[in-house]
Every structure is written in C-alpha cells, then in structure tokens.
Enzyme design. Structure first.
Site, PDB file in Angstrom:
ATOM      1  CE  LYS A  10      -1.231   1.468   3.935  1.00  0.00           C
ATOM      2  NZ  LYS A  10      -0.498   2.772   3.943  1.00  0.00           N
ATOM      3  CG  ASP A 127      -3.111   1.468   7.029  1.00  0.00           C
ATOM      4  OD1 ASP A 127      -3.851   2.464   7.069  1.00  0.00           O
ATOM      5  OD2 ASP A 127      -1.871   1.530   7.113  1.00  0.00           O
TER       6      ASP A 127
END
Length: 275
Positions: A10, A127
């Site tokens: 990410k 996340d």
C-alpha cells in the site's frame, strides 16, 4: 484445498494529518494506491492453526498471535496451516502487516465460503479496511472511511527502503502540528499521468518531517530518489521509512531502480506500477 492470495504493498501518495481525537487516534486524509509488488499468503485446512513465514524478509517476523495474519485467521471457525511469503520490509510505511491480514481474510473467506467478514476484522488495524479494497481509494477518519476513486492514470514508481524500521507512534509523537488542511473536498478527474503527478506534487505527507527526526536516513533516501533520471516526484509513504519516486513509464522506473540498487546495495529497491 490450497488458497493463495497476493498482498500488495500500500502506497500513501498523499497523507494529510487533519486532527486528533480525544482517544489519541489521529485523523487522516490520504490518497492510497496499491503496487504490483507485495507478500503472498497461502492457507490450507488443517487440524490446528499454524503459521510458517518464508521469503527474503522473513527474519524476525512472528509466527504466533503477535502476527496479524494469525489473528485474522483466528476469527474464522476453521483451523488452517498458513504460509506467509514475506517480500516487503517490516514497519516500513507500506502497510505490509495490514495487507497480509487483509489477504488472509480474503483467503479464509474463499476457503470457508463465508462471504461476510467476521466480527473483529475491522479491529485488526486501521489500514486493513483499505487493504481489503485492493484499489486506489481515498482513506479518511482513522482509516475507517474508504472511498474508491476509480482507476488512476497508471503510475510507475521506484520504491526504496533503507532497511530501517520506523515505529509509527514515535513519528506521530514528533509531529508538531496535529491539525492540517485536508485534500480538496472533491478530487479531480485526472486525465493522464502527468496531470496526476502535478496534482500530487501540490499535496503532502505530513509525517515526512517527523519521520526524518526519528530516522534521519530518510533524508538520504528522498535525496537519492529525487536525483534519479526522469523522476517526477519523490515522497515518503505512510510513516516511513519507505519512499517512492514517480515516473512516466515502467521502462524509466526499471532503469532508475537498477541504478539506485547499484548505488545502495544495502537498501530494498524495487520498481513498481501503482493502481
């Protein structure tokens, strides 16, 4: 049955810290993309839960309930043997642990046929929710608000990490201003890669400066990325220490990554395409 799921890195293309709640959690506004490099999670039905960690970044990675992969699998009523192949550096600002947990949730859902994620999945980490989407998104709040932004113009990057772990709490502690401007309320409809990179250059990662205080080597990483041929923008991802440089083509990113790896053979350096 063996189920395999890719766990992409990410990358926070932007990261604006917009406030802090009374419980201490920080409010963020971030444009997130995912790379074509990452870890790999495999799960297979077994008599008891187990976790084997392999790969070039496996050293020191826990193989018990300290690992989010274990905790994600434990949410399902199905013991499995898990293999986690680690290719992303730990504590590096590119969501490796969260992406691994999200990949495990997806693998377990496929294995068990459970299409609704179990209670507790959202509590694995801030996340994890965006990592479950596996596509470009605007992430806000403390990570619980995820809005897909549609396909981004293709971005090509070099990711670089000096193999220094940066503890996120220390970075937030060093952040001088907890209340900063968010991204524009309405994001543009970028017509191409150049327009997107130009827009990104006008945004920020508010954690860059405090991360440099915690790990001064980040200054060197950003400087090295900035001077790569054809680099359009260099910035840190997340709370560091991974940084990225953006390029107009994968060919340019491949060449730049090779040059940087030769200059800094002790760093983790990979070319990537972000989507």
């Amino acid at each position: 049955m063996l189920t395999k799921v890719f766990a992409p890195a990410k990358v926070n293309l932007t990261l604006h810290v917009t406030g802090q709640r009374k419980d201490g959690y920080h409010l963020l506004d971030s444009l997130v993309a995912f790379a074509d490099v990452g870890d790999r999670v495999s799960v297979m039905a077994a008599d008891e839960l187990s976790l084997d960690v392999t790969g070039p970044m496996s050293d020191g990675v826990p193989t018990d309930a300290r690992n989010l992969v274990w905790r994600a699998a434990e949410l399902f009523d199905q013991p499995v043997a898990i293999t986690l192949s680690k290719h992303l550096p730990p504590a590096s600002g590119i969501g490796g642990g969260s992406s691994d947990a999200a990949a495990t949730l997806l693998a377990m859902s496929d294995l068990t046929g459970e299409r609704t994620l179990p209670e507790g999945a959202a509590q694995l980490g801030a996340d994890v929710r965006v990592c479950l989407t596996r596509q470009a998104a605007r992430m806000s709040g403390i990570g619980e608000i995820v809005e897909p932004v549609g396909p981004l113009p293709q971005l090509h990057a070099v990711l670089a990490n000096p193999r220094v772990e940066v503890p996120t709490p220390a970075v937030f502690k060093a952040l001088a201003s907890k209340t900063n401007a968010p991204m524009p309320r309405k994001l543009p409809k970028w017509q191409g890669t150049k327009q997107l990179i130009d827009w990104l250059a006008a945004q920020r990662n508010d954690l860059e400066d405090p991360a440099m205080q915690v790990a001064p080597v980040i200054v060197d990483v950003l400087a090295a990325l900035t001077t790569l041929p054809d680099a359009r923008l260099a910035r840190m991802s997340g709370s560091g220490a991974t940084c990225f440089a953006l390029f107009a083509s994968r060919e340019a990113a491949n060449g730049a990554a090779a040059a940087l790896a030769e200059l800094h053979p002790d760093w983790w350096v990979v070319p990537a395409t972000l989507t």
